[in-house]
Design a protein around this motif. Structure first.
Motif, mmCIF file in Angstrom:
data_model
loop_
_atom_site.group_PDB
_atom_site.id
_atom_site.type_symbol
_atom_site.label_atom_id
_atom_site.label_comp_id
_atom_site.label_asym_id
_atom_site.label_seq_id
_atom_site.Cartn_x
_atom_site.Cartn_y
_atom_site.Cartn_z
ATOM 1 N N ALA A 347 29.837 34.692 38.602
ATOM 2 C CA ALA A 347 29.980 34.710 40.129
ATOM 3 C C ALA A 347 28.458 35.573 40.752
ATOM 4 N N LYS A 349 26.843 37.930 44.001
ATOM 5 C CA LYS A 349 27.336 39.446 44.338
ATOM 6 C C LYS A 349 28.360 39.443 45.272
ATOM 7 N N LEU A 351 31.100 37.311 45.203
ATOM 8 C CA LEU A 351 32.105 37.063 44.305
ATOM 9 C C LEU A 351 32.586 35.500 44.628
ATOM 10 N N ASN A 375 35.598 31.424 46.563
ATOM 11 C CA ASN A 375 35.646 32.979 46.263
ATOM 12 C C ASN A 375 36.859 33.366 45.306
ATOM 13 N N VAL A 376 36.485 34.260 44.511
ATOM 14 C CA VAL A 376 37.478 34.716 43.564
ATOM 15 C C VAL A 376 38.793 35.143 44.236
ATOM 16 N N ALA A 395 38.055 44.250 43.264
ATOM 17 C CA ALA A 395 36.934 43.294 43.167
ATOM 18 C C ALA A 395 35.566 43.433 43.705
ATOM 19 N N LYS A 396 35.830 43.903 44.737
ATOM 20 C CA LYS A 396 34.550 44.491 45.606
ATOM 21 C C LYS A 396 33.972 45.658 45.159
ATOM 22 N N VAL A 399 31.516 45.238 42.334
ATOM 23 C CA VAL A 399 30.036 45.030 42.820
ATOM 24 C C VAL A 399 29.273 46.403 43.060
ATOM 25 N N ASN A 426 33.019 42.718 31.936
ATOM 26 C CA ASN A 426 32.053 42.506 33.045
ATOM 27 C C ASN A 426 30.436 42.842 32.445
#
Length: 855
Positions: A347, A349, A351, A375-376, A395-396, A399, A426
């Motif tokens: 994915a 940046k 997502l 988007n995931v 999820a954010k 990153v 990850n």
């Protein structure tokens, strides 16, 4: 349009009826009729034998014979034409008799008119035609049934072939390398194992069938057992399924087994069998482990190749060679990724999904076109899970702070909305300035692991709840030191918190008298006394058993204070019960079947039988019953021993000491020992001699009443038959007056003067009222027998009808009859008409001579 001609036969001994029917048929507008008349039963029978009529009209009364006899004769001659019973007898019974005899329809002469007569004939003919069509269809159905029976015979032959095929199949099963077995779900016992179980399980088929399903489950590897226990009910609900687990052979070695299962129900939906095919897949599992190791090595190599690929970008001279090498490397990488049993995803940046392997797409339920570029969030990751956790923010954050999410576990979402647990690894890629450009994530489904963890938590919570909800005190000790205790034992000893007992010596709370008994660790319940916080002694029942962990013992403590009080109260109650029985007004006694003697009798029984207590205790209990009652008692005892539940209250005849018989209602309760042998019975007897004498008198009175009722019923029936016959004989000539009066009004009315027409109208009205009066008299005769419900009756109309009937008598006497506005009431209209007629008629008859009556 040409009208269809129907040939009709009328069998009637009255020529007037023939003339009237002929006139009605002439007036029918939609058919042409040819009417033949037979005046006697014999003439009708001869005409029927020609069998050339479309329909037959038949009167009920034919001299010495009846129309029903002629209908029976027509049916016997197989006359095809439909028969209509055309009669002046208008009753349901005649209608029912005619239909049972074979008539198609029933029509009264009074209600006949051109339209109704034509319709009745037409309906009868059409009904007969329908019956003929049905008979033909039934014959064809019978032929089809014979064909079905032939088909069943062929199926029986095929069943024989199937039996031979089943024997061949068993031979194949016995020679199969896979284990095939059957478990009976009703008995929970195995019914069959194929010979291959000796190789796969290490046990012979006989040894396997001797095991219970629980014993075979105990040989499943502990790490796999919970998954098997959880998955089996789901497979049973679906009917088919597959399992893989490790199983301990007879030698102690664990082998990987693959099991395909099928569950079978009966027609009522009850589970019958679980059939399984078992294969040893240990070598396959070992190969899978090697393959996983190799895949990891390839994955590591692939990461190194990606680094090399970045370095080679700056070397333009070697670009073509490196591109070819890179293409080959990517092909190997893609083959590795696509064959992996893990979810592999890339994915950017933001997502947005740039790639997902085939396993991942199938796992989440998407196609590549549906998922790539999306988007995931909202596709594979819900914004929030079912616990309210903010997964979008998480999820954010991956990153923003990738170092904190090298591995993480959270719930993901499939296309169908199902939430699943996945463990993610990850790996973040950066650009030359250190900014995140891509995330490579590898995920594995840990749903079963999470489910097992949750089940363990639930089990622990359930155990704690059970311990706290128990009515018994529970504690666990290790080498005499208390390590856990529930609230019941804490309160029992007078404390408020379990911590007051934890890490204390168990014997410190036991009366010293019982210390030696406690150290024996008895596993059967025994009674001791424990010491309350205030120093008082509490009687308790104790049982001790080893706990799950070696060296630990769980002790159950039951407070006996209430039981001790109840036992004392029971002893007191028993003494009261004995006194109550002794002085009860009913005879109460107990008998012992082994000694065939009374074991106890009360004073009431002695008074009832005339024997003393000592005399009764030396007697056989059956001796106080007559022979018939002795047989009844033995029969009830036999039925009770056979498992039946005989009536508790039965009447017996008791023989008193002085020889007179007493009727008694005995309530008998039998008892038996733990082996089912009869011990004795408890009997409560009530003297019902006076009641039996009263019943005999009542029975004699009832028989006399029933005899009188039968005679009254016979008299009423004869009266009703007389009324029916009288009304028919009176209405027959009256009906002809009405019918020919109607014909005269139709044909001669234009040529008559106003006075003649008034006379004719009065004659028709009088005939109608007379007919109504005959009907009312018939109903009145039935009212006297059966009763008639009330209805709304307008007395003004009743008065007008009565004055119309008495018009000539009023003119003859010169009387004046006046009446005001009369009410509408609930009454019998026939009786009201008769009442008014009697009152006014009597007033007209009985008055002063020479003076016109005023009513």
């Amino acid at each position: 349009m040409d009208l269809v001609l129907w040939k009709i036969l009328l069998v009637d001994d009255d020529e007037d009826d023939y003339v009237y029917v002929r006139q009605l048929l002439l007036e029918a507008s939609h058919r042409q009729f040819e009417l033949e008349w037979a005046q006697t039963y014999e003439a009708g029978l001869r005409a029927l034998q020609s069998n050339c009529y479309d329909a037959i009209l038949m009167d009920y009364d034919l001299g010495l014979h009846s129309g029903l006899e002629l209908i029976h004769a027509a049916v016997a001659c197989k006359i095809q034409a439909p028969i209509i019973l055309y009669t002046g007898r208008g009753s349901y019974e005649v209608d029912e008799e005619a239909m049972q005899a074979g008539a198609t329809m029933y029509l009264t002469k009074k209600e006949a008119n051109p339209l109704l007569l034509e319709r009745a004939i037409r309906y009868a003919i059409e009904h007969k035609q329908t019956q003929a069509a049905l008979s033909k269809a039934n014959e064809e159905l019978k032929q089809e049934l014979e064909k079905c029976e032939q088909t069943e015979a062929l199926l029986e032959v095929r069943n024989q072939s199937l039996w031979l095929s089943e024997n061949s199949l068993r031979s194949v099963l016995d020679n199969s390398l896979d284990v095939i077995y059957r478990l009976n779900l009703q008995t929970r016992r195995y019914e069959y194992f194929s010979p291959a179980c000796q190789t796969v399980y290490g046990f012979s088929p006989e040894e396997m069938m001797a095991m219970s399903s629980e014993e075979t489950m105990d040989r499943v590897h502990p790490d796999d057992r919970s998954q098997v226990v959880i998955t089996l009910p789901r497979i049973q609900a679906e009917g088919l399924g597959h399992l893989a687990f490790r199983w301990r052979k007879k030698t102690g070695e664990f082998r990987w087994l693959s099991v395909n299962l099928k569950f079978t129900r009966d027609a009522a939906g009850h589970w019958l069998y679980r059939d399984g095919i078992v294969r040893d897949i240990t070598e396959s599992k070992q190969f899978e482990a090697v393959l996983i190791s190799k895949e990891k090595e390839l994955a590591d190599a692939n990461e190194e190749l990606e680094i090399i690929n970045e370095e080679l970008k700056s070397a333009n001279e070697e670009l073509l060679l490196q591109q070819e090498s890179l293409r080959q490397s990517e092909e190997r990488y893609r083959d590795l990724v696509e064959c992996s049993n893990s979810i592999i995803m890339r994915a950017d940046k933001d997502l947005n999904i740039r790639y997902m392997n085939e396993f991942g797409l199938k796992y989440f339920g998407y196609t590549a076109q549906e998922l790539i570029g999306k988007n995931v969030i909202g596709t594979t990751i819900p914004k929030k899970d079912d616990a309210g956790r903010d997964l979008e923010a998480m999820a954010k954050d991956i990153v923003q702070q990738p170092g904190q999410y090298i591995t993480n576990v959270h719930k993901n979402m499939r296309k169908n909305g199902e939430l699943v647990w996945i463990s993610w690894t990850n790996n973040v890629k950066y650009d030359s300035e250190g900014n995140v450009v891509e995330i490579l994530a590898v995920g594995n489904d840990i749903y079963q692991l999470k489910k097992a963890e949750e089940a363990l938590k639930v089990s622990e919570h359930r155990f704690r709840q059970l311990a706290e909800a128990s009515f018994e005190g529970l504690l666990i000790h290790e080498s005499g030191r208390i390590i856990d205790a529930n609230t019941v034992i804490v309160k029992m000893l007078g404390y408020d918190d379990p911590s007051a007992l934890i890490d204390r010596d168990l014997l410190g709370y036991v009366d010293p008298t019982y210390h030696k008994l406690m150290t024996k660790g008895l596993r059967t319940p025994f009674e001791i006394e424990v010491v309350h916080r205030n120093g008082s002694r509490i009687p308790v029942e104790v049982i001790a058993k080893p706990f799950v962990k070696e060296g630990q013992v769980v002790v159950a403590v039951l407070d006996l204070r209430e039981r001790k009080k109840a036992e004392a109260a029971l002893r007191e109650s028993e003494a009261k019960y004995r006194a109550l029985i002794q002085y009860a007004p009913s005879g109460i006694y107990e008998i012992d079947f082994r000694s065939k003697r009374f074991t106890s009798v009360n004073e009431a029984l002695c008074q009832l039988s005339g024997y003393s207590q000592d005399e009764l205790l030396q007697m056989n209990p059956l001796d106080i019953l007559d022979e018939q009652s002795q047989r009844v008692f033995q029969e009830r005892l036999t039925r009770w021993l056979a498992g039946e539940k005989p009536d508790e209250n039965v009447e017996y005849r008791v023989r008193a000491k002085d020889g007179h018989e007493i009727y008694a209602d005995l309530n008998v309760t039998f008892t038996k020992d733990e082996n089912g042998k009869p011990l004795g019975a408890t009997v409560i007897g009530h003297d019902i001699t006076a009641r039996k004498q009263a019943e005999a008198m009542m029975k004699a009175q009832n028989e006399a009443i029933q005899d009188y009722a039968k005679k009254l019923e016979q008299s009423n029936k004869e009266l009703e038959n007389f009324a029916l016959i009288a009304s028919h004989d009176l209405r027959e000539p009256l009906r002809k007056i009405e019918q020919f009066g109607d014909q005269l009004a139709k044909s001669a009315s234009p040529s008559l003067g106003e006075t003649e027409r008034d006379y004719l109208r009065r004659m028709q009205n009088a005939a109608a009222r007379l007919n109504k009066m005959i009907e009312d008299l018939l109903v009145l005769s039935r009212v006297a027998i059966q009763g008639q419900p009330f209805c709304r009756v307008d007395l003004n109309r009743v008065a007008r009808d009565v004055l119309d009937d008495l018009n000539s008598q009023v003119r003859k006497t010169g009387a004046r009859v006046d009446h005001g506005e009369l009410p509408v009431i609930q009454a019998d209209p026939i009786q009201m008409h008769q009442l008014f007629q009697n009152l006014i008629s009597n007033a007209l008859k009985f008055h002063k001579a020479g003076e016109p009556p005023i009513v």
